[in-house]
Write a protein that holds these residues in place. Sequence first.
Motif, mmCIF file in Angstrom:
data_model
loop_
_atom_site.group_PDB
_atom_site.id
_atom_site.type_symbol
_atom_site.label_atom_id
_atom_site.label_comp_id
_atom_site.label_asym_id
_atom_site.label_seq_id
_atom_site.Cartn_x
_atom_site.Cartn_y
_atom_site.Cartn_z
ATOM 1 N N LEU A 9 0.825 -1.329 0.144
ATOM 2 C CA LEU A 9 -0.083 -0.173 0.079
ATOM 3 C C LEU A 9 0.780 1.220 0.031
ATOM 4 O O LEU A 9 1.961 1.277 0.564
ATOM 5 C CB LEU A 9 -0.868 0.068 1.247
ATOM 6 N N GLU A 10 0.448 2.267 -0.711
ATOM 7 C CA GLU A 10 0.883 3.554 -0.461
ATOM 8 C C GLU A 10 -0.282 4.388 0.034
ATOM 9 O O GLU A 10 -1.292 4.732 -0.508
ATOM 10 C CB GLU A 10 1.331 4.088 -1.724
ATOM 11 N N ILE A 11 0.090 5.135 1.196
ATOM 12 C CA ILE A 11 -1.255 5.680 1.906
ATOM 13 C C ILE A 11 -1.010 7.246 1.860
ATOM 14 O O ILE A 11 0.437 7.638 2.426
ATOM 15 C CB ILE A 11 -1.370 5.158 3.226
ATOM 16 N N CYS A 212 -0.468 -4.476 -10.612
ATOM 17 C CA CYS A 212 -1.194 -3.386 -11.176
ATOM 18 C C CYS A 212 -1.492 -2.541 -9.662
ATOM 19 O O CYS A 212 -1.532 -2.636 -8.528
ATOM 20 C CB CYS A 212 -2.480 -3.397 -11.560
ATOM 21 N N GLU A 213 -1.269 -1.164 -10.071
ATOM 22 C CA GLU A 213 -1.502 -0.042 -9.173
ATOM 23 C C GLU A 213 -3.047 0.546 -9.138
ATOM 24 O O GLU A 213 -3.402 1.374 -9.967
ATOM 25 C CB GLU A 213 -0.487 1.188 -8.983
ATOM 26 N N ILE A 214 -4.003 0.383 -7.832
ATOM 27 C CA ILE A 214 -5.132 0.883 -8.026
ATOM 28 C C ILE A 214 -4.963 2.291 -7.273
ATOM 29 O O ILE A 214 -4.760 2.238 -6.207
ATOM 30 C CB ILE A 214 -6.179 -0.007 -7.376
ATOM 31 N N SER A 263 -0.310 2.998 -18.624
ATOM 32 C CA SER A 263 0.484 2.018 -18.419
ATOM 33 C C SER A 263 1.474 2.464 -17.089
ATOM 34 O O SER A 263 1.504 4.049 -17.258
ATOM 35 C CB SER A 263 1.414 1.632 -19.584
ATOM 36 N N LYS A 264 1.979 1.526 -16.466
ATOM 37 C CA LYS A 264 2.623 2.414 -15.165
ATOM 38 C C LYS A 264 4.073 3.022 -15.506
ATOM 39 O O LYS A 264 4.504 2.544 -16.547
ATOM 40 C CB LYS A 264 2.765 1.167 -14.309
ATOM 41 N N GLU A 265 3.952 4.202 -15.191
ATOM 42 C CA GLU A 265 5.245 4.742 -15.263
ATOM 43 C C GLU A 265 6.464 4.441 -14.237
ATOM 44 O O GLU A 265 6.213 3.853 -13.104
ATOM 45 C CB GLU A 265 5.108 6.405 -15.304
HETATM 46 MG MG MG Z 1 3.709 4.569 -6.335
#
Ligand code: MG
Length: 482
Positions: A9-11, A212-214, A263-265
Motif C-alpha cells: 500500500l501507498e497511503i 497493478c496499482e489501483i 501504463s505504469k510509469e
Molecule cells: Mg507509487
Amino acid sequence: MQWEAVIGLEIHTQLATKTKIFSGSSTTFGAEPNSQASIIDLAMPGTLPVLNKQALEMAIQFGLAVHSEIPAITTFDRKNYFYPDLPKGYQTTQMDAPIVGRGYLDIALENGGTKRIAIHHAHLEEDAGKSLHEDFQGMTGVDLNRAGTPLIEIVTEPEMSSAKEAVAFLKSIHSIITYLGISDGNMAEGSMRCDANVSVRPKGQEKLGNRCEIKNVNSFRFVEKAINYEIQRQIEILEDGGRIAQQTRLYDPDLDETRAMRSKEDANDYRYFPCPDLLPIAVDPAYVQQLKDALPELPEQKRQRFTEQLGLSDYDAGVLSSSRPLADYFDKVAELSGDAKLAANWVSGELSAQLNRDAIEIDQAAITPEQLAGLLQRVKDDTVSSGAAKQVFAALWAKEGQTADEVIEAKGLKQVTDTGAIEAIIDEILAKNTAQVEQYRAAEPDKRGKMVGFFVGQIMKASKGTANPKAVNELLAKKLNG
Ligand code: MG
Ligand code: ADP
C-alpha cells in the motif's frame, strides 16, 4: 493451481497543520475555490518555499509511532510531471532521504493472531490542486486551494496477502494518525487516500508477479472491494494463459470493477532531482527524543493495558482502543465506576448500540462518562437490576443533566431486595397461575428449568424490573419445590 495475492500500500495522509507545507496559506477544507492559494502555491517566478516545522514534527511523530528510524539528515526532491493542477510543473517530495525510515506495524488477523507488516519508508510531500469537471460544460476548472497541503506518504513492503489484511493495515494507520492528532483521517474529504498495489503468484513461488496499482481509493470498503476484484481479474488472465501488464488502474465503485488508466510509469520518467530551493535538514536527535517522550499512549499500548491491567478480553480491548475518543471515554468510565469490565460491557454494548442507532460518534454521546459511571455504581451495589439500568440509561440519554440517582428515584426503579416484598409478589403470581404451578410440580426435573423462566418473567414484570433476580430465583425455587 493455487494463487497467492500480494499487496503493498501507498497511503497519502493529509497532515492537520494550520498552513501549507511551504507557504503561509490556510489549509481549511471547503473554502471558495482558489481563495487559499498564495504566490508560492501558484508557483510565481522568484518565490521560495519555507518548510513548515509543524509538518516535519508531525511526520517524525508518525515515524516514532510505527517504530521507524528517523534519519539525521532529510532532504527534498522534485518529481517532475505536467498536469493542470500542478502549476510548478513538479511536486516537491522526498526521494533520497525521507524523514521516516524503515518501520513496522502489527495488524490483528481474523484468526486472533497478529502479522507484522514492514513499512518501507514514509515521506513528506505537497499535495496538488484539484481539477473540477462537474460544474463546467466542456471545460475543466482548477482549484489550487489544496496545492501545497502537507501530506505524508506511507509506503509498505508488499507483505499483505488479502484484501482483509490490507484493510486491517489501513485501519491501524487511521487509528494511529488520529490518536496522534496529526490528521483528521477523514477519508470522504480525501484526508486519507490509498493506492493499492496488487499482484498474484502461484502459491509457494518466491518471485513476485507483475502488479497493478489501483489509485486513490477513498474508503475502507472500497479498498477491500477493489483489491478483491483486482485479484480475481489477474487470476483469470493468468489462468487463460495471459500475462499481467503493469498498469495504473482506477476503481469504479458503481460498477465494482477496476479499469486501466495508463501504463505504469517508472521512477526515472519523473526526472527526480534534489530540490535546490530547500536546504537539507539536520534532524537533532535530542529533538526527536523530546517528541518520543511526549507521544501519547498509542492504540497498541492501550490494547495491551486494557487486557493486562484492566482484565478485558482481547475483543473488547481491540474495539475500545480502536479510536482515541472511544478509548478516552471508556477509560474515564472505568476509573470513575471502579469496575473496568462492567464499564467495557456498557461502553461496547448499550452505549455503542445507541450511537449506532443515532448514527453519531462517541464525542456526540448524550450521556457523559460521569453519568454512565454513576449508573454503573448503582448496578454494582445492586441498587438497580441490569434490566432497570437499561431504563435509566435510556432516560439519561433522552434528557440532559440528570444523574442516575435522580432517575432511579423519580422512576421508582430501586431494586427490591427486601425478601418480604418479593415474597408477596411471588405469592401473588403463583396464586394467579395455579395451573402452571401444578404442571411444574408434575413435570420431570429436567423440564422444570424452562417453566421457571415463565414465573420469573411474570414476577419481574409485576415488579417493573425492580425485584432482585437472585432473590427472586431463590425464593421462587423454595416456594415451588417446598
Ligand atoms: Mg507509487
Ligand atoms: P513505484 O515507485 O513504482 O510506485 P515501489 O517499488 O516504490 O514502486 O512500490 C510501490 C508499492 O508497490 C509499495 O507499496 C510496494 O510494496 C508495492 N509493490 C511493489 N511490487 C509489488 C508487487 N509485485 N505486488 C504487489 N505490490 C508491490
